[in-house]
Design a protein around this motif. Structure first.
Motif, PDB file in Angstrom:
ATOM      1  N   ASP A   1       0.856  -1.191   0.000  1.00 25.29           N
ATOM      2  CA  ASP A   1       0.000   0.000   0.000  1.00 25.29           C
ATOM      3  C   ASP A   1       0.890   1.239   0.000  1.00 25.29           C
ATOM      4  O   ASP A   1       2.120   1.148   0.069  1.00 25.29           O
ATOM      5  N   PHE A   2       0.268   2.419  -0.059  1.00 21.17           N
ATOM      6  CA  PHE A   2       1.035   3.654   0.027  1.00 21.17           C
ATOM      7  C   PHE A   2       1.823   3.696   1.335  1.00 21.17           C
ATOM      8  O   PHE A   2       1.385   3.168   2.361  1.00 21.17           O
ATOM      9  N   GLN A   3       2.949   4.374   1.272  1.00 23.47           N
ATOM     10  CA  GLN A   3       3.802   4.468   2.456  1.00 23.47           C
ATOM     11  C   GLN A   3       3.226   5.459   3.475  1.00 23.47           C
ATOM     12  O   GLN A   3       2.598   6.450   3.119  1.00 23.47           O
ATOM     13  N   GLN A   4       3.487   5.165   4.750  1.00 26.63           N
ATOM     14  CA  GLN A   4       3.078   6.083   5.816  1.00 26.63           C
ATOM     15  C   GLN A   4       4.168   7.096   6.133  1.00 26.63           C
ATOM     16  O   GLN A   4       3.905   8.110   6.777  1.00 26.63           O
ATOM     17  N   VAL A   5       5.390   6.804   5.692  1.00 30.34           N
ATOM     18  CA  VAL A   5       6.485   7.741   5.890  1.00 30.34           C
ATOM     19  C   VAL A   5       7.412   7.673   4.682  1.00 30.34           C
ATOM     20  O   VAL A   5       7.636   6.599   4.112  1.00 30.34           O
ATOM     21  N   TYR A   6       7.890   8.831   4.268  1.00 30.03           N
ATOM     22  CA  TYR A   6       8.910   8.927   3.230  1.00 30.03           C
ATOM     23  C   TYR A   6      10.121   9.635   3.833  1.00 30.03           C
ATOM     24  O   TYR A   6       9.969  10.605   4.590  1.00 30.03           O
TER      25      TYR A   6
END
Length: 287
Positions: free
Chosen positions: A227-232
């Motif tokens: 899924d989309f990341q929660q932190v970059y």
């Protein structure tokens, strides 16, 4: 493009190093059309979002000329620029095979391409993710050196039993890394630039945290694989990323052995926070 726990024997038809022929002439018109569709919608989206080295690499390699690129053609330019080449593999390869290729400036890429109904999501990396996403950055000498250093470090991490920590570095840089530029945040990670939805989410959505890159912080942070990341994590420059990779990781691994993982959405007091995300997207998804 590695996979833990795979048998070391290559599958039928693959060479001992797990490479296969790309068989470019065997691609169908429909498969080339999928590439062109994916390419066109990303190239309309990425200017102003992707970093300049990536966009220059796309232009240099001319990755849309005839649909799926012929590895033999693009390797001529890659070798001239940075000494890298793309090699076809049948799918995910064992870690030691992956590291060996990177350490010798070979990028393993799957030869298959997703179906027309899979444009927005595919569980296993295909040739679009591997070549469109990864290969343009390999035209940049600094990033090319970083990728080779990662391969060399991977072989050592195996011996020290710290592959989990090193995999997190790959995930948060090579796959899902952001770069701070005078013009704002830019994408250099292959998992972002090859995804229409995540290209928008990573740089514009208020949900994720965006935190300045710190090597040990990254190595302690798990990631979302589906899924989309929660932190970059945001690097200040490609040179800074390369510099971080050219130190002895053994003392770092020793320190990390006694430290707990940091929850994905956590923000630490010592973090340099560029964006404190709402985490609204992650909270609205099933856990």
């Amino acid at each position: 493009m590695s996979a833990d726990g795979l048998a070391l024997a290559p599958p039928p038809g693959a060479r001992p190093d797990w490479t296969i022929d790309q068989d470019w002439a065997g691609y169908t018109a429909s498969e080339h059309e999928v590439w062109l569709t994916l390419y066109q919608r990303q190239i309309e989206l990425l200017p102003g979002r992707a970093c300049e080295p990536f966009l220059r690499g796309l232009e240099t390699l001319d990755l849309h000329r005839a649909g799926i690129p012929d590895f033999a053609r693009i390797n001529e330019e890659l070798r001239r620029l940075t000494g890298w080449s793309v090699v076809a593999v049948p799918g995910l390869v064992p870690d030691e095979v992956f590291f060996e290729h990177l350490a010798n400036r070979r990028f393993p890429a799957g030869r298959f391409i997703r179906k027309p109904e899979q444009l927005d999501y595919l569980q296993e990396p295909d040739v679009f993710h591997d070549v469109f996403g990864h290969v343009p950055m390999l035209t940049d000498p600094v990033f090319a050196d970083y990728m080779q250093a990662y391969g060399q470090g991977g072989r050592r991490a195996q011996g020290l039993g710290r592959l989990t920590n090193l995999a997190r570095l790959y995930w948060y840089t090579v796959e899902f890394g952001l770069l701070q530029t005078p013009a704002g945040l830019r994408i250099y990670g292959a998992g972002i630039v090859s995804s229409r939805a995540e290209s928008l989410f990573a740089v514009e959505d208020p949900s994720p945290n965006r935190i300045a890159f710190d090597l040990e912080r990254v190595m302690r942070t798990p990631y979302r694989i589906d899924d989309f990341q929660q932190v970059y994590f945001v690097i200040p420059s490609l040179e800074a990323l390369l510099d971080a990779s050219q130190q002895d990781f053994a003392p770092i691994y020793a320190r990390l052995q006694d430290l707990p993982d940091i929850p994905i959405a956590a923000i630490l007091d010592e973090d340099q926070v560029l964006t404190r995300g709402t985490q609204a997207y992650a909270k609205g998804r099933p856990q």
